[in-house]
Design a protein around this motif. Structure first.
Motif, PDB file in Angstrom:
ATOM      1  N   LYS A 100       1.014  -0.682  -0.068  1.00  0.00           N
ATOM      2  CA  LYS A 100      -0.019   0.629   0.020  1.00  0.00           C
ATOM      3  C   LYS A 100       1.037   1.677  -0.114  1.00  0.00           C
ATOM      4  O   LYS A 100       0.753   1.986  -0.761  1.00  0.00           O
ATOM      5  CB  LYS A 100      -0.950  -0.241   1.455  1.00  0.00           C
ATOM      6  CG  LYS A 100       0.372  -0.213   2.300  1.00  0.00           C
ATOM      7  CD  LYS A 100      -0.616  -1.157   3.390  1.00  0.00           C
ATOM      8  CE  LYS A 100      -0.024  -1.050   4.503  1.00  0.00           C
ATOM      9  NZ  LYS A 100       0.348  -2.683   5.443  1.00  0.00           N
ATOM     10  N   GLY A 155      -6.865  -2.967  11.064  1.00  0.00           N
ATOM     11  CA  GLY A 155      -7.310  -4.664  11.919  1.00  0.00           C
ATOM     12  C   GLY A 155      -6.520  -4.032  12.885  1.00  0.00           C
ATOM     13  O   GLY A 155      -7.500  -4.292  13.508  1.00  0.00           O
ATOM     14  N   THR A 156      -5.902  -3.999  13.312  1.00  0.00           N
ATOM     15  CA  THR A 156      -4.657  -4.085  15.136  1.00  0.00           C
ATOM     16  C   THR A 156      -5.536  -2.854  15.623  1.00  0.00           C
ATOM     17  O   THR A 156      -5.708  -3.030  16.945  1.00  0.00           O
ATOM     18  CB  THR A 156      -2.984  -3.046  14.404  1.00  0.00           C
ATOM     19  OG1 THR A 156      -2.287  -3.949  13.868  1.00  0.00           O
ATOM     20  CG2 THR A 156      -2.357  -3.288  15.336  1.00  0.00           C
ATOM     21  N   ASP A 191       0.078   2.186  12.281  1.00  0.00           N
ATOM     22  CA  ASP A 191      -1.156   1.495  12.586  1.00  0.00           C
ATOM     23  C   ASP A 191      -2.330   2.426  13.554  1.00  0.00           C
ATOM     24  O   ASP A 191      -2.697   3.234  13.122  1.00  0.00           O
ATOM     25  CB  ASP A 191      -1.404   0.359  13.665  1.00  0.00           C
ATOM     26  CG  ASP A 191      -0.781  -0.926  12.233  1.00  0.00           C
ATOM     27  OD1 ASP A 191      -1.100  -0.594  11.028  1.00  0.00           O
ATOM     28  OD2 ASP A 191       0.408  -1.109  13.170  1.00  0.00           O
ATOM     29  N   LYS A 200      -4.440   3.494   2.715  1.00  0.00           N
ATOM     30  CA  LYS A 200      -5.161   3.027   2.155  1.00  0.00           C
ATOM     31  C   LYS A 200      -6.433   4.060   1.703  1.00  0.00           C
ATOM     32  O   LYS A 200      -7.284   3.758   0.781  1.00  0.00           O
ATOM     33  CB  LYS A 200      -5.822   1.930   3.661  1.00  0.00           C
ATOM     34  CG  LYS A 200      -4.773   0.601   3.864  1.00  0.00           C
ATOM     35  CD  LYS A 200      -5.031  -0.135   4.593  1.00  0.00           C
ATOM     36  CE  LYS A 200      -3.967  -0.723   4.846  1.00  0.00           C
ATOM     37  NZ  LYS A 200      -4.104  -1.914   6.080  1.00  0.00           N
TER      38      LYS A 200
HETATM   39  N1  HSE Z   1      -0.732  -3.892  10.150  1.00  0.00           N
HETATM   40  C1  HSE Z   1      -2.343  -3.353   9.260  1.00  0.00           C
HETATM   41  C2  HSE Z   1      -3.244  -3.573   9.782  1.00  0.00           C
HETATM   42  C3  HSE Z   1      -1.500  -4.719   8.191  1.00  0.00           C
HETATM   43  O1  HSE Z   1      -2.770  -3.938  10.608  1.00  0.00           O
HETATM   44  O2  HSE Z   1      -4.543  -3.917   9.621  1.00  0.00           O
HETATM   45  C4  HSE Z   1      -2.567  -4.795   6.656  1.00  0.00           C
HETATM   46  O3  HSE Z   1      -2.362  -3.715   5.828  1.00  0.00           O
END
Ligand code: HSE
Length: 401
Positions: A100, A155-156, A191, A200
């Motif tokens: 990304k 996600g984190t 994150d 993103k």
């Molecule tokens: N570090 C990113 C997350 C991984 O936690 O979503 C996926 O791009």
């Protein structure tokens, strides 16, 4: 046969090899040809690995091999991924990536080089991991004028906020637990400060507008200031707190931003929990649609990379259309954007707060020593000025529409 090279034999790269091997019969049928991983590029050796014979250390072996037509770039970061991708495209080899950072930084340029060389630069895995979202925006929603995209794209942070919400735990405590379990990076800055989600949403916004949204111009706020008390208030309102990445046409212009928001139980993104991601898209004909799934992880992300390889195999010598020009879009100034705000101040400032925000609604969640309220809709500028006049807040969180 389509000969493939994988750059980087880490989590996603090894997942790509595993997906191609595990699902080879189905994948070959859908591709209309056999996909074969010929090389794996990595600095390391992998003695005992079933694919150790395919490992090479010199990118030129791949670049100079006329049999290689598709390259999976799963290295991450800007360099050497940028130079390798550019040289591969200049040589007419398609590149499928999960990177990304590189897509956000050089997407339009690499897409142009791919067009000029009759190959493809595909990046389904760069946003939302295994969730199909790039392809829907590029193919399925082409009859739509998309006017807003709102996503939980990291996600984190979604895991951390979900734990804080469900267990009443503090940010530091949950972050440490997430790191111990391997869900969060040792250096979690990208994150938790929202930088990952920012890249993103820059990619999704660029596809939405067909022009370049420079991620460096996107207002980005992370989750490090969110406390367990904020969740007590959120619970009182039947809300939760989510890190939202959003872009939309507003009265003030085109907005793109990343920040924690209070979202109500009725909001479609409310129930997106733990490490899951979701992207909520509004189009002028379709209305709402939502894309949900695993936004990270070895096999989900690798599956998206391999889906791009299949697309390349189906379109030999052709460039799949993707509208993302390099002309930059000027984003609206966040100061002109309107929200309602949830605010916590010291109980000692109650009278001043009521005077500054006379039409706000008080919110009593039983937190000692505090006065909390939710404002009317107002611009960020107006809100910041009023808040400064009463000497700031313990915390403030925007309310999602
Ligand atoms: N570090 C990113 C997350 C991984 O936690 O979503 C996926 O791009």
């Amino acid at each position: 046969m389509v000969q493939v090279a994988v750059l980087g034999y880490g989590t996603v790269g090894s997942g790509v090899v595993e997906v191609i091997e595990t699902n080879k019969a189905d994948i070959d049928k859908k591709a209309g040809t056999h996909l074969n991983v010929k090389y794996i590029l990595d600095l390391r050796d992998f003695p005992g690995d079933p694919y150790e014979e395919k490992v090479v250390h010199d990118f030129n072996i791949i670049l100079n091999d006329p049999e290689i037509s598709v390259i999976c770039e799963t290295m991450g970061g800007n360099e050497p991924a940028y130079t390798f991708s550019k040289n591969a495209l200049l040589a007419g080899k398609s590149v499928c990536t999960s990177n990304k950072e590189l897509v956000a930084n050089h997407g339009p340029e690499l897409l142009r080089i791919a067009r000029e060389n009759h190959c493809n630069y595909l990046f389904e895995a760069s946003v939302g991991g295994g969730i199909p979202i790039i392809r829907p925006l590029n193919y399925s929603l082409t009859a739509e004028k998309i006017d807003s995209i709102t996503g939980i794209l990291n996600g984190t942070t979604n895991y951390i906020l979900t734990k804080m919400d469900k267990e009443g735990a503090g940010f530091d405590e949950v972050l440490k637990e997430a790191q111990d379990k391997g869900y969060a990076e040792k250096n979690p800055e990208a994150d938790v400060e929202g930088y990952d989600a920012c890249r993103k949403i820059a990619i999704l916004s660029s596809l939405m507008k067909g022009k370049n949204v420079d991620y460096k111009t996107i207002y980005t706020e992370g989750i490090t200031k969110i406390t367990k008390e904020d969740f007590i208030y959120a619970g009182k309102m039947n809300h939760s707190i989510k890190l939202l990445a959003m872009s939309r046409d507003t009265e003030a212009g085109f907005l793109a931003m990343v920040a924690p928001f209070m979202i109500s139980k009725e909001h479609p993104l409310y129930s997106v929990s733990d490490v899951f991601n979701a992207v909520y898209v509004h189009g002028n004909m379709l209305g709402d649609s939502m894309y949900y799934g695993r936004g990270a992880g070895k096999l989900p992300t690798a599956s998206a990379v391999v889906s791009d390889v299949v697309d390349c195999a189906r379109h030999p010598g052709k460039t799949i259309m993707c509208f993302w020009d390099d002309e930059d879009i000027t984003l609206t100034d966040i100061a002109d954007v309107k929200h309602r705000f949830f605010v916590r101040v010291s109980a000692l400032k109650k009278d001043e707060a009521i005077a500054a925000f006379p039409s706000a609604s008080e919110l009593n969640a039983g937190v000692d020593g505090e006065y909390a309220f939710v404002t009317d809709n107002m611009t960020e500028k107006e809100f910041d000025e009023k808040l400064a006049a009463i000497g700031g807040a313990i915390n403030r969180i925007r309310m999602a529409d």
